[in-house]
Design a protein around this motif. Structure first.
Motif, PDB file in Angstrom:
ATOM      1  N   GLY A 235       0.782  -1.226   0.000  1.00 11.28           N
ATOM      2  CA  GLY A 235       0.000   0.000   0.000  1.00 11.28           C
ATOM      3  C   GLY A 235       0.812   1.273   0.000  1.00 11.28           C
ATOM      4  N   ILE A 236       2.120   1.175  -0.283  1.00 15.59           N
ATOM      5  CA  ILE A 236       2.968   2.369  -0.331  1.00 15.59           C
ATOM      6  C   ILE A 236       2.787   3.063  -1.679  1.00 15.59           C
ATOM      7  CG2 ILE A 236       5.327   3.239  -0.165  1.00 15.59           C
ATOM      8  CD1 ILE A 236       4.289   2.029   2.414  1.00 15.59           C
ATOM      9  N   ALA A 237       2.600   4.372  -1.672  1.00  6.80           N
ATOM     10  CA  ALA A 237       2.567   5.154  -2.910  1.00  6.80           C
ATOM     11  C   ALA A 237       4.002   5.281  -3.413  1.00  6.80           C
ATOM     12  CB  ALA A 237       1.949   6.520  -2.664  1.00  6.80           C
ATOM     13  N   VAL A 238       4.394   4.380  -4.309  1.00  6.93           N
ATOM     14  CA  VAL A 238       5.800   4.202  -4.651  1.00  6.93           C
ATOM     15  C   VAL A 238       6.412   5.459  -5.241  1.00  6.93           C
ATOM     16  CG1 VAL A 238       7.407   2.929  -6.119  1.00  6.93           C
ATOM     17  CG2 VAL A 238       5.591   1.713  -4.907  1.00  6.93           C
ATOM     18  N   ARG A 239       5.836   5.974  -6.310  1.00  2.00           N
ATOM     19  CA  ARG A 239       6.437   7.123  -7.002  1.00  2.00           C
ATOM     20  C   ARG A 239       6.500   8.352  -6.090  1.00  2.00           C
ATOM     21  NH1 ARG A 239       9.663   5.480 -10.924  1.00  2.00           N
ATOM     22  NH2 ARG A 239       8.613   4.106 -12.408  1.00  2.00           N
ATOM     23  N   ARG A 240       5.416   8.601  -5.397  1.00  2.00           N
ATOM     24  CA  ARG A 240       5.380   9.773  -4.522  1.00  2.00           C
ATOM     25  C   ARG A 240       6.402   9.651  -3.390  1.00  2.00           C
ATOM     26  NH1 ARG A 240      -0.148  10.881  -1.558  1.00  2.00           N
ATOM     27  NH2 ARG A 240       0.616   9.146  -0.319  1.00  2.00           N
ATOM     28  N   SER A 241       6.486   8.458  -2.799  1.00  2.00           N
ATOM     29  CA  SER A 241       7.436   8.253  -1.698  1.00  2.00           C
ATOM     30  C   SER A 241       8.872   8.357  -2.189  1.00  2.00           C
ATOM     31  CB  SER A 241       7.199   6.899  -1.041  1.00  2.00           C
ATOM     32  OG  SER A 241       5.916   6.831  -0.462  1.00  2.00           O
ATOM     33  N   GLN A 242       9.146   7.774  -3.369  1.00  2.00           N
ATOM     34  CA  GLN A 242      10.496   7.865  -3.921  1.00  2.00           C
ATOM     35  C   GLN A 242      10.896   9.308  -4.170  1.00  2.00           C
ATOM     36  OE1 GLN A 242      10.111   5.302  -7.337  1.00  2.00           O
ATOM     37  NE2 GLN A 242      11.219   3.624  -6.347  1.00  2.00           N
ATOM     38  N   LEU A 243       9.998  10.065  -4.798  1.00  2.03           N
ATOM     39  CA  LEU A 243      10.307  11.467  -5.108  1.00  2.03           C
ATOM     40  C   LEU A 243      10.527  12.271  -3.837  1.00  2.03           C
ATOM     41  CD1 LEU A 243      10.593  13.734  -7.191  1.00  2.03           C
ATOM     42  CD2 LEU A 243       8.105  14.056  -7.059  1.00  2.03           C
ATOM     43  N   LEU A 244       9.665  12.060  -2.842  1.00  5.75           N
ATOM     44  CA  LEU A 244       9.785  12.813  -1.600  1.00  5.75           C
ATOM     45  C   LEU A 244      11.086  12.492  -0.877  1.00  5.75           C
ATOM     46  CD1 LEU A 244       8.615  14.632   0.651  1.00  5.75           C
ATOM     47  CD2 LEU A 244       7.501  12.586   1.573  1.00  5.75           C
ATOM     48  N   LEU A 245      11.425  11.208  -0.765  1.00  2.54           N
ATOM     49  CA  LEU A 245      12.597  10.814   0.012  1.00  2.54           C
ATOM     50  C   LEU A 245      13.901  11.173  -0.701  1.00  2.54           C
ATOM     51  CD1 LEU A 245      11.274   7.411   1.346  1.00  2.54           C
ATOM     52  CD2 LEU A 245      11.769   9.447   2.702  1.00  2.54           C
ATOM     53  N   ILE A 246      13.944  10.988  -2.015  1.00  2.07           N
ATOM     54  CA  ILE A 246      15.154  11.361  -2.748  1.00  2.07           C
ATOM     55  C   ILE A 246      15.316  12.879  -2.751  1.00  2.07           C
ATOM     56  CG2 ILE A 246      16.251  11.397  -5.023  1.00  2.07           C
ATOM     57  CD1 ILE A 246      15.314   8.625  -5.500  1.00  2.07           C
ATOM     58  N   SER A 247      14.204  13.626  -2.858  1.00  2.00           N
ATOM     59  CA  SER A 247      14.287  15.083  -2.781  1.00  2.00           C
ATOM     60  C   SER A 247      14.778  15.523  -1.409  1.00  2.00           C
ATOM     61  CB  SER A 247      12.920  15.715  -3.074  1.00  2.00           C
ATOM     62  OG  SER A 247      12.492  15.401  -4.382  1.00  2.00           O
ATOM     63  N   CYS A 248      14.333  14.825  -0.366  1.00  2.00           N
ATOM     64  CA  CYS A 248      14.804  15.133   0.989  1.00  2.00           C
ATOM     65  C   CYS A 248      16.307  14.901   1.097  1.00  2.00           C
ATOM     66  CB  CYS A 248      14.055  14.268   2.000  1.00  2.00           C
ATOM     67  SG  CYS A 248      14.598  14.468   3.704  1.00  2.00           S
ATOM     68  N   ALA A 249      16.772  13.758   0.556  1.00  2.00           N
ATOM     69  CA  ALA A 249      18.209  13.471   0.585  1.00  2.00           C
ATOM     70  C   ALA A 249      18.990  14.513  -0.196  1.00  2.00           C
ATOM     71  CB  ALA A 249      18.472  12.076   0.022  1.00  2.00           C
ATOM     72  N   ALA A 250      18.449  14.919  -1.345  1.00  2.08           N
ATOM     73  CA  ALA A 250      19.141  15.922  -2.160  1.00  2.08           C
ATOM     74  C   ALA A 250      19.216  17.258  -1.443  1.00  2.08           C
ATOM     75  CB  ALA A 250      18.416  16.088  -3.496  1.00  2.08           C
ATOM     76  N   LEU A 251      18.116  17.660  -0.804  1.00  2.00           N
ATOM     77  CA  LEU A 251      18.089  18.948  -0.119  1.00  2.00           C
ATOM     78  C   LEU A 251      19.065  18.967   1.056  1.00  2.00           C
ATOM     79  CD1 LEU A 251      16.825  21.744   0.333  1.00  2.00           C
ATOM     80  CD2 LEU A 251      15.070  20.615   1.724  1.00  2.00           C
ATOM     81  N   VAL A 252      19.030  17.929   1.888  1.00  2.00           N
ATOM     82  CA  VAL A 252      19.910  17.895   3.063  1.00  2.00           C
ATOM     83  C   VAL A 252      21.368  17.857   2.635  1.00  2.00           C
ATOM     84  CG1 VAL A 252      20.580  16.543   5.085  1.00  2.00           C
ATOM     85  CG2 VAL A 252      18.161  16.837   4.530  1.00  2.00           C
ATOM     86  N   THR A 253      21.684  17.015   1.643  1.00  2.00           N
ATOM     87  CA  THR A 253      23.066  16.937   1.177  1.00  2.00           C
ATOM     88  C   THR A 253      23.522  18.260   0.587  1.00  2.00           C
ATOM     89  OG1 THR A 253      22.773  14.590   0.698  1.00  2.00           O
ATOM     90  CG2 THR A 253      24.667  15.671  -0.296  1.00  2.00           C
ATOM     91  N   ALA A 254      22.637  18.920  -0.181  1.00  2.00           N
ATOM     92  CA  ALA A 254      22.998  20.207  -0.775  1.00  2.00           C
ATOM     93  C   ALA A 254      23.303  21.240   0.301  1.00  2.00           C
ATOM     94  CB  ALA A 254      21.862  20.693  -1.673  1.00  2.00           C
TER      95      ALA A 254
END
Length: 338
Positions: A235-254
């Motif tokens: 029941g995980i919203a795959v695309r939405r969760s992937q985009l959110l988590l990778i964007s979070c990783a990108a923002l924090v790393t940046a």
């Protein structure tokens, strides 16, 4: 509940002890009592008579370095956990997506050519460069096909890293003086020397934001460990969760790269080691990795200031010297495992 409270208390005490150690230990010898008096003066207006030079070293130099090191270590380790889960690749780490290389290019553009210098600092340019690199990786991965797999994302990250590294080298070669080239090289290797309180107020919220977002999605990260299809079946919203988590990783790393430059191995070694100790459950792995990353980078910063008398080594060099053999031991210990 009691056990969780005990572990949380021990983790907080360990982090406070590490920050205090980073504040006490340095190239200039200071008594712990002096450090305590300086902190009491600033936090509680205690009024202890302290030499202004000692007070400046403690409050504006060592304490800020320790706090930023803790935040950057926690943030990079958290990002490593995210990427290793989403990409199902134990070698994934925050610089996999080319963020470090993009940040380097952005900083050099501002520092050397003065692009946007009226409105942007070098850190601001690095931040925008990191986001540009992330956008390029997404475009390359999408261009590879609508069903891009993890290997294609990794290859896109490698391609983006090489491109931005080449642009940075070209800019330095064509535009930098010898002194500028030396300063840029030191920054690219990871530099905590210039951090002050504004950097603390940027790094700490970014690290906490990344950790809270990931803990909120810990169930999704657990599911992604077994693949996207398994996550969708739960029941995980795959695309939405992937985009959110990778964007979070990108923002924090940046954010972290824009403050301290490129520091490697934190997001690679810390999650690996703690996954071996605690297992793959992200409810425990995420806070433990954040704590481990903070302690690791504080220790590396202390070594960078004390290994060679009268000289500060770039902290990225220390993390590589420590992280590479530790990672080799982890690989050896995993021999024969899937």
């Amino acid at each position: 509940m009691i056990k969780a409270l005990l572990y949380s208390t021990l983790a907080l005490l360990a982090l406070l002890a590490a920050v205090l150690a980073g504040t006490v230990i340095g190239e200039t010898h200071l008594q712990p009592s002096v450090v305590g008096q300086v902190l009491a003066n600033h936090l509680w207006q205690a009024g202890y008579p302290v030499d202004p030079i000692d007070a400046g070293i403690v409050w504006n130099y060592r304490l800020t370095r320790s706090l930023v090191a803790a935040a950057c270590g926690a943030g990079l380790a958290t990002c490593g956990v995210i990427l290793q889960a989403l990409l199902r690749n134990p070698l994934a780490e925050p610089y996999l997506l080319g963020l470090s290389a993009g940040a380097s290019t952005g900083a050099v553009l501002v520092g050397l050519l003065g692009l946007g210098s009226a409105a942007l600092s070098m850190s601001g340019g690095a931040f925008l460069g990191a986001l540009a690199a992330f956008a390029l990786v997404l475009v390359l991965a999408r261009a590879a096909g609508p069903d891009s797999n993890n290997a294609q994302v990794i290859l896109a990250g490698i391609a983006g890293s090489q491109l931005f590294n080449a642009l940075t080298a070209l800019l330095i070669t064509q535009s930098a003086t010898a002194e500028q080239a030396r300063g840029i090289l030191f920054w690219l290797l990871g530099n905590l020397s210039g951090v002050r309180w504004p950097s603390v107020w940027l790094a700490l919220p970014a690290a906490l934001f990344g950790l809270v977002v990931c803990l909120w999605h810990r169930r999704a990260l657990d599911a992604f460990t077994f693949g996207s299809d398994s996550a969708a079946s739960l029941g995980i919203a795959v695309r939405r969760s992937q985009l959110l988590l990778i964007s979070c990783a990108a923002l924090v790393t940046a954010v972290m790269v824009s403050i301290v430059g490129a520091i490697g191995f934190v997001g690679l070694v810390i999650p690996h080691a703690l996954r071996l100790l605690l297992g793959p459950g992200h409810g425990r792995l995420l806070p433990a990795s954040a704590l481990g990353g903070a302690l690791f980078l504080i220790a590396a910063d202390i070594l960078s200031r004390t290994l060679i008398a009268g000289q500060v080594i770039p902290v990225g060099v220390v993390t590589a010297l420590l992280g590479a053999p530790v990672f080799a031991l982890i690989l050896i210990s995993r021999r024969g495992r899937p």
